[in-house]
Structure formats: C-alpha cells, structure tokens
Design a protein around this motif. Sequence first.
Motif, short mmCIF file in Angstrom:
data_model
loop_
_atom_site.label_atom_id
_atom_site.label_comp_id
_atom_site.label_asym_id
_atom_site.label_seq_id
_atom_site.Cartn_x
_atom_site.Cartn_y
_atom_site.Cartn_z
N ARG A 228 12.66 -7.56 -2.15
CA ARG A 228 11.20 -7.60 -2.09
C ARG A 228 10.70 -6.46 -1.24
NH1 ARG A 228 8.52 -13.33 -1.16
NH2 ARG A 228 8.90 -14.18 -3.22
N VAL A 229 9.69 -5.74 -1.73
CA VAL A 229 9.09 -4.67 -0.93
C VAL A 229 7.68 -5.12 -0.59
CG1 VAL A 229 8.41 -2.26 -0.90
CG2 VAL A 229 10.48 -2.96 -2.12
N ILE A 230 7.42 -5.25 0.70
CA ILE A 230 6.11 -5.76 1.13
C ILE A 230 5.38 -4.68 1.92
CG2 ILE A 230 4.95 -7.50 2.53
CD1 ILE A 230 7.41 -9.28 2.03
N TRP A 231 4.14 -4.42 1.54
CA TRP A 231 3.32 -3.44 2.27
C TRP A 231 2.67 -4.16 3.44
CZ3 TRP A 231 2.51 1.74 0.78
CH2 TRP A 231 3.13 2.11 -0.42
N HIS A 232 2.83 -3.58 4.65
CA HIS A 232 2.23 -4.20 5.83
C HIS A 232 0.91 -3.53 6.19
CE1 HIS A 232 5.01 -7.18 7.06
NE2 HIS A 232 6.03 -6.35 6.96
N TRP A 233 0.38 -2.70 5.32
CA TRP A 233 -0.84 -1.98 5.65
C TRP A 233 -1.66 -1.81 4.37
CZ3 TRP A 233 4.05 0.35 6.49
CH2 TRP A 233 4.52 1.10 5.40
N ASP A 234 -2.88 -1.41 4.57
CA ASP A 234 -3.75 -1.18 3.42
C ASP A 234 -3.46 0.22 2.88
OD1 ASP A 234 -5.89 -1.49 1.59
OD2 ASP A 234 -7.04 -0.13 2.87
N ARG A 235 -3.03 0.28 1.62
CA ARG A 235 -2.58 1.56 1.07
C ARG A 235 -3.66 2.63 1.09
NH1 ARG A 235 0.53 -0.09 -4.31
NH2 ARG A 235 0.32 -2.20 -3.58
N ARG A 236 -4.91 2.24 0.78
CA ARG A 236 -5.99 3.24 0.71
C ARG A 236 -6.27 3.85 2.08
NH1 ARG A 236 -9.68 -0.10 -2.53
NH2 ARG A 236 -8.42 -0.31 -4.37
N THR A 237 -6.22 3.00 3.09
CA THR A 237 -6.45 3.52 4.45
C THR A 237 -5.35 4.49 4.83
OG1 THR A 237 -7.22 1.30 4.92
CG2 THR A 237 -6.94 2.76 6.81
N VAL A 238 -4.14 4.11 4.55
CA VAL A 238 -2.99 4.93 4.95
C VAL A 238 -3.01 6.28 4.26
CG1 VAL A 238 -0.51 5.08 4.57
CG2 VAL A 238 -1.47 3.06 5.62
N ARG A 239 -3.49 6.31 3.01
CA ARG A 239 -3.44 7.56 2.24
C ARG A 239 -4.62 8.50 2.54
NH1 ARG A 239 -1.20 4.74 -3.23
NH2 ARG A 239 0.96 4.63 -2.53
N ARG A 240 -5.60 8.05 3.29
CA ARG A 240 -6.72 8.95 3.63
C ARG A 240 -6.19 10.08 4.50
NH1 ARG A 240 -10.22 4.77 5.18
NH2 ARG A 240 -10.07 5.61 7.29
N PRO A 241 -6.57 11.36 4.19
CA PRO A 241 -6.00 12.49 4.94
C PRO A 241 -6.24 12.38 6.44
CG PRO A 241 -7.39 13.25 3.12
CD PRO A 241 -7.50 11.77 3.14
N GLU A 242 -7.39 11.78 6.84
CA GLU A 242 -7.69 11.75 8.28
C GLU A 242 -7.05 10.55 8.98
OE1 GLU A 242 -9.75 11.40 5.82
OE2 GLU A 242 -11.09 9.72 6.10
N SER A 243 -6.31 9.69 8.20
CA SER A 243 -5.70 8.53 8.86
C SER A 243 -4.62 8.98 9.82
CB SER A 243 -5.12 7.57 7.83
OG SER A 243 -3.84 7.98 7.47
N SER A 244 -4.38 8.17 10.85
CA SER A 244 -3.40 8.56 11.87
C SER A 244 -2.01 8.66 11.26
CB SER A 244 -3.40 7.56 13.02
OG SER A 244 -3.10 6.29 12.48
N TRP A 245 -1.78 7.93 10.17
CA TRP A 245 -0.49 8.00 9.47
C TRP A 245 -0.21 9.43 9.02
CZ3 TRP A 245 3.42 4.63 7.85
CH2 TRP A 245 4.26 5.14 6.88
N ASN A 246 -1.24 10.09 8.46
CA ASN A 246 -1.04 11.44 7.95
C ASN A 246 -0.99 12.49 9.05
OD1 ASN A 246 -0.72 11.05 5.19
ND2 ASN A 246 -2.86 10.50 5.02
N GLN A 247 -1.67 12.19 10.16
CA GLN A 247 -1.62 13.16 11.26
C GLN A 247 -0.31 13.04 12.04
OE1 GLN A 247 -5.29 12.54 13.32
NE2 GLN A 247 -6.39 12.83 11.39
N HIS A 248 0.14 11.82 12.21
CA HIS A 248 1.40 11.61 12.94
C HIS A 248 2.33 10.74 12.12
CE1 HIS A 248 -0.82 13.15 16.31
NE2 HIS A 248 -1.74 12.23 16.09
N PRO A 249 2.98 11.30 11.10
CA PRO A 249 3.87 10.45 10.30
C PRO A 249 4.99 9.90 11.17
CG PRO A 249 3.95 12.74 9.56
CD PRO A 249 3.00 12.70 10.71
N PRO A 250 5.38 8.66 10.91
CA PRO A 250 6.47 8.10 11.72
C PRO A 250 7.75 8.92 11.57
CG PRO A 250 5.87 6.65 9.91
CD PRO A 250 4.91 7.78 9.89
N ARG A 251 8.57 8.88 12.58
CA ARG A 251 9.74 9.76 12.60
C ARG A 251 10.76 9.44 11.51
NH1 ARG A 251 11.87 9.65 18.22
NH2 ARG A 251 9.92 9.69 19.31
N ASN A 252 10.79 8.18 11.07
CA ASN A 252 11.81 7.83 10.07
C ASN A 252 11.30 8.07 8.64
OD1 ASN A 252 9.96 5.88 9.79
ND2 ASN A 252 11.38 4.14 9.90
N ASN A 253 10.18 8.76 8.44
CA ASN A 253 9.67 8.97 7.09
C ASN A 253 9.94 10.39 6.63
OD1 ASN A 253 7.67 9.62 4.97
ND2 ASN A 253 7.23 7.47 5.25
#
Length: 240
Positions: free
Chosen positions: A215-240
């Motif tokens: 099972r693959v479960i998303w723990h976050w809202d995909r649209r928020t994560v994919r926005r260029p200004e989201s913190s995910w895109n500015q600081h991608p986690p080290r294991n990605n």
Amino acid sequence: MLNNFLFVALPYAALSVFLVGTIFKYRSLKFQYSSLSSQFLEGNRLFWGVIPFHWGILVVFLGHLTAFLVPRGILAWNSRPLRLLILEMTGLAFALCVLVGLVLLLYRRLTNERLKVVTNRMDQVIEWLLLVQVVLGCWIAVGYRWGSSWFASDLSPYLWSIFRLDPQTTAVSAMPLVVKLHIIAAFLIVLVFPFTRLVHFLVAPFHYTWRPYQRVIWHWDRRTVRRPESSWNQHPPRNN
Ligand code: HEM
C-alpha cells in the motif's frame, strides 16, 4: 562426425555451461539475475510486445516440456484426430503470439534511442536467437506435421538418452534439416542462457500472486506539495 558434434558434444557443452554459469552468476552477480526492466524508458510498445511474447513462450515451453516428460500421455491424447488437431492448432497459435511479440520487442530495442543506450550485445544476441528459433518452430508446425506426435516418439527418447548419459543419435540424424536446426538453436539458447537476461525465468516472482499487496499512502496534499513555492520544492528531503 558432424552429427556427433552437433547432437552429442553441443548438448553436453550447453548443459554444463548452463549449470555452472547459472549457479556462478546467482552466487556472485545477484543484481544481474533479473529481467532488467525497461518499462520506465518506454512502456507502450513494451506492453504490446512483452504480453503476447510471454503468454506464447510460456505455453510453448510447457508444451515441449510435457512432450519430453510424458511422451506416452501426448501420444495417447493424439490418438483421436480431433484432439491432435486441437493440440497442434493451439501450439501454433501461441507460437505466432511469440513471433509477433518478439518482432515488436526487437524492433523496439533496435529503434528507440533511450533503449539503445541500455541494450547490450547479449540482449540483441538472445532476441535474434529466440527469433530464429520461433521462425523455425512455426516452419516445422506448418511444413512437417504432426510435430507433437513425432516429437514424443522420436525426439523425446533422444533427449532422455542425453540425460541418461547414453546418447542415441540415430533418429535425430535422420530428421529434416529444419528440425535439426531447431534442435541446434535450442542448445545454443541453453548455452548462452546464463550470460543473458533470460536468467530472470529461473527467479520468476511467483510469490507476488499470494503475498499481500503493497500500500502506498500519501501523507500530504499532493497539490500543495507540487506548488513551486512550497517548502518541499525549496528544500527537498535528503532521501529524495
Ligand atoms: C514466469 C516466467 C517469466 C516471468 C515472470 C517473466 C517476466 C519478465 C519481465 C518482468 C520482463 C521485463 C519487461 C520490462 O522491460 O519491464 C521480462 C522481459 C523479457 N523476458 Fe521474461 N519472464 C518469464 C519468462 C520468460 C521466458 C521463458 C523467456 C524466453 C525464453 C523470457 C524472455 C524475456 C525477454 C527476451 C525479455 C526482454 C524483452 C525486452 O525488453 O526486449 N521470459 N520478462
């Protein structure tokens, strides 16, 4: 002399290399014991090639194996003409699936720029060899009927004689050239088997059919994560 070389020496050489090569490779080069999927590089043609090819080859392979293991059973089945026809037509239909699938797979490997980069010489050698083998098989099915019966009565004893270490080549020496070429190509495939991606056949993941699915479960809202200004895109986690 030539018959002895082709139908005695070649089979023993092929079976020895197969045995030593597959064990050696499994112990020392485990990562290469795989079909080395290319689905990420190209998926559409792969689907139309790999599905008919695999269904076809598995049925054709099991058919040969059955005639080798229980030749009397095949002869008993074939004793009624309708049953013989059903067996032969089923075999030919699956062989044609192999042919169509393999032509697509080979075309895909030879023409796709991304695949050319990951295709090595043995990938090409094995697909050409399989193609020659399948063409010869279809030729025999159409031109030298009824193969399932004469395989069971003449070729199965020859193959058993190889495994009993008492090779009997009289029947095989009298076979038409196309049949001889089909046998030689089969032993060549066995010979090169350990050096190709065909080793994946020996480690078929049958346990996938009964293991619990992942099972693959998303723990976050995909649209928020994919926005260029989201913190995910500015600081991608080290294991990605
Ligand atoms: C139960 C047995 C088998 C399983 C589960 C299996 C599975 C697979 C898988 C997953 C691939 C990779 C497809 C991809 O690129 O994503 C593959 C490729 C391939 N398989 Fe099998 N296979 C089996 C038996 C066989 C047999 C018996 C043969 C031939 C004698 C064979 C020949 C090939 C070839 C030549 C490819 C490479 C196709 C290409 O990418 O050009 N396989 N197989």
